[in-house]
Design an enzyme around this catalytic site. Structure first.
Site, PDB file in Angstrom:
ATOM      1  N   ASP A  46       3.111   3.953   9.670  1.00  0.00           N
ATOM      2  CA  ASP A  46       3.289   2.891   9.910  1.00  0.00           C
ATOM      3  C   ASP A  46       4.370   2.432  10.934  1.00  0.00           C
ATOM      4  O   ASP A  46       5.311   1.975  10.685  1.00  0.00           O
ATOM      5  CB  ASP A  46       3.833   1.909   8.584  1.00  0.00           C
ATOM      6  CG  ASP A  46       2.381   2.063   7.321  1.00  0.00           C
ATOM      7  OD1 ASP A  46       1.923   0.714   7.060  1.00  0.00           O
ATOM      8  OD2 ASP A  46       1.830   2.944   7.211  1.00  0.00           O
ATOM      9  N   HIS A  65       7.707  -1.092  12.779  1.00  0.00           N
ATOM     10  CA  HIS A  65       6.499  -1.760  12.085  1.00  0.00           C
ATOM     11  C   HIS A  65       6.987  -3.173  11.983  1.00  0.00           C
ATOM     12  O   HIS A  65       7.707  -3.750  12.361  1.00  0.00           O
ATOM     13  CB  HIS A  65       6.345  -1.151  10.656  1.00  0.00           C
ATOM     14  CG  HIS A  65       4.965  -1.449  10.168  1.00  0.00           C
ATOM     15  ND1 HIS A  65       4.017  -1.436  10.684  1.00  0.00           N
ATOM     16  CD2 HIS A  65       4.755  -1.709   8.539  1.00  0.00           C
ATOM     17  CE1 HIS A  65       2.870  -1.682  10.012  1.00  0.00           C
ATOM     18  NE2 HIS A  65       3.472  -1.758   8.791  1.00  0.00           N
ATOM     19  N   ASP A 111       0.782  -1.222  -0.082  1.00  0.00           N
ATOM     20  CA  ASP A 111      -0.092   0.158  -0.093  1.00  0.00           C
ATOM     21  C   ASP A 111       0.699   1.400   0.057  1.00  0.00           C
ATOM     22  O   ASP A 111       0.191   2.313  -0.030  1.00  0.00           O
ATOM     23  CB  ASP A 111      -1.034  -0.047   1.072  1.00  0.00           C
ATOM     24  CG  ASP A 111      -0.109  -0.099   2.478  1.00  0.00           C
ATOM     25  OD1 ASP A 111       0.882  -0.441   2.572  1.00  0.00           O
ATOM     26  OD2 ASP A 111      -0.948   0.175   3.588  1.00  0.00           O
TER      27      ASP A 111
END
Length: 306
Positions: A209, A138, A64
């Site tokens: 993130d 992350h 993404d």
């Protein structure tokens, strides 16, 4: 300096939200931060000159955040581009770019220079500014970025220059550029005698993130604009932690602790409709009253503050 939100969604695109991407424009230079699906659409709708993008800064290689990049690379070959395109990101970004080029059989007629980030450092420098990368936490290696301008010279004082017998003209320009000059009476005049205190430049920060880390506030300290992930509301804070994302309240805490002037949330979970986003904003504003929501194709002006 201006920041354009090209997409604000996390995980998956929605009919009214492209995936996360931000374009920063500074004195004609263009810098892209991440390139999720739909990036090209927003660039076209905003009439931004994507072919003039100087550098792309990738936070991490989850789909993404990078699926919009191959199209940008291919489109840039349709114009007479000769300047190199720099791409920065964590380990494996070079593999992603190279594999995309091979599998899609891309025609590329300009230099692409990919540099992988392995430690906190200044990764890019230009005239009067630099970009620094710093670690986030992350589910895979992820970095945040700050673009910070160098201090600007103080304001020139014409009255002081005249009092020191420096005539108006080229000598004033030399003083403003930091050079010493000889006055009409033969004395030497230094820039410090006619210039005010140095003025700070601007700072833009991009964070997405990651788990909440107190260290982030130190990295983005004094940001004029902080664009920061606020993916979830408090009621699913446990899920946010498990998935190594932040809540809107945690993003606001970073903004408050960093003394940022403005903070805008980005990378929303697709579970939230546009109406639901007001809940994210409310929780953020309880900590940082000046928190804002980003929306696709939204523009943020980042002026000098003297």
């Amino acid at each position: 300096m201006e920041a354009f939100v090209l997409g604000c969604s996390g995980m998956m695109p929605l009919p009214y939200r492209h995936l996360t991407s931000v374009l920063l424009r500074r004195e004609g230079d263009l810098f892209l931060f991440d390139g999720g699906e739909g990036t090209q659409v927003s660039l076209r709708r905003l009439n931004l000159k994507w072919k003039k993008i100087n550098a792309i800064f990738v936070s991490h290689t989850h789909a993404d955040h990078v699926t919009g990049l191959p199209g940008i690379l291919m489109l840039s070959s349709q114009v007479d581009r000769t300047e190199p395109l720099y791409i920065f990101g964590p380990p494996r970004i070079a593999e992603y770019i190279e594999t995309s080029r091979k599998v899609l059989d891309m025609y590329i007629n300009y230099p692409i220079i990919v540099k992988e980030i392995t430690a906190p450092d200044v990764v890019y420098e230009g005239d009067g500014f630099y970009v620094r990368a710093f670690p986030l936490q992350h589910t895979k290696t992820c970095v945040g970025y700050t673009l910070e301008e160098l201090d600007r010279p103080g304001e020139f004082n014409p009255e002081k220059a005249r009092a020191l017998n420096v005539p108006c003209g080229p000598l004033w320009s030399k003083l403003q550029s930091g050079q010493c000059v000889e006055a009409s009476d033969g004395t030497t005049v230094t820039p410090e005698q006619v210039m005010g205190e140095k003025r700070s430049g601007r700072k833009f920060s991009y964070v997405t993130d990651t788990l909440y880390l107190p260290s982030i506030a130190k990295e983005v300290y004094g940001s004029d604009l902080l664009i920061c992930e606020g993916m979830f509301m408090d009621d699913v804070a446990d899920q946010a932690k498990e998935k190594k994302h932040m809540t809107a309240r945690q993003a606001a805490t970073i903004a408050k602790d960093s003394g940022s002037k403005r903070m805008a949330l980005i990378h929303y979970s697709p579970r939230y409709t546009d109406k639901d986003l007001e809940g994210l904003l409310k929780e953020a504003q309880e900590v940082f009253p000046d928190a804002e929501l980003t929306k696709d194709r939204m523009k943020f002006d980042i002026p000098y503050v003297d």
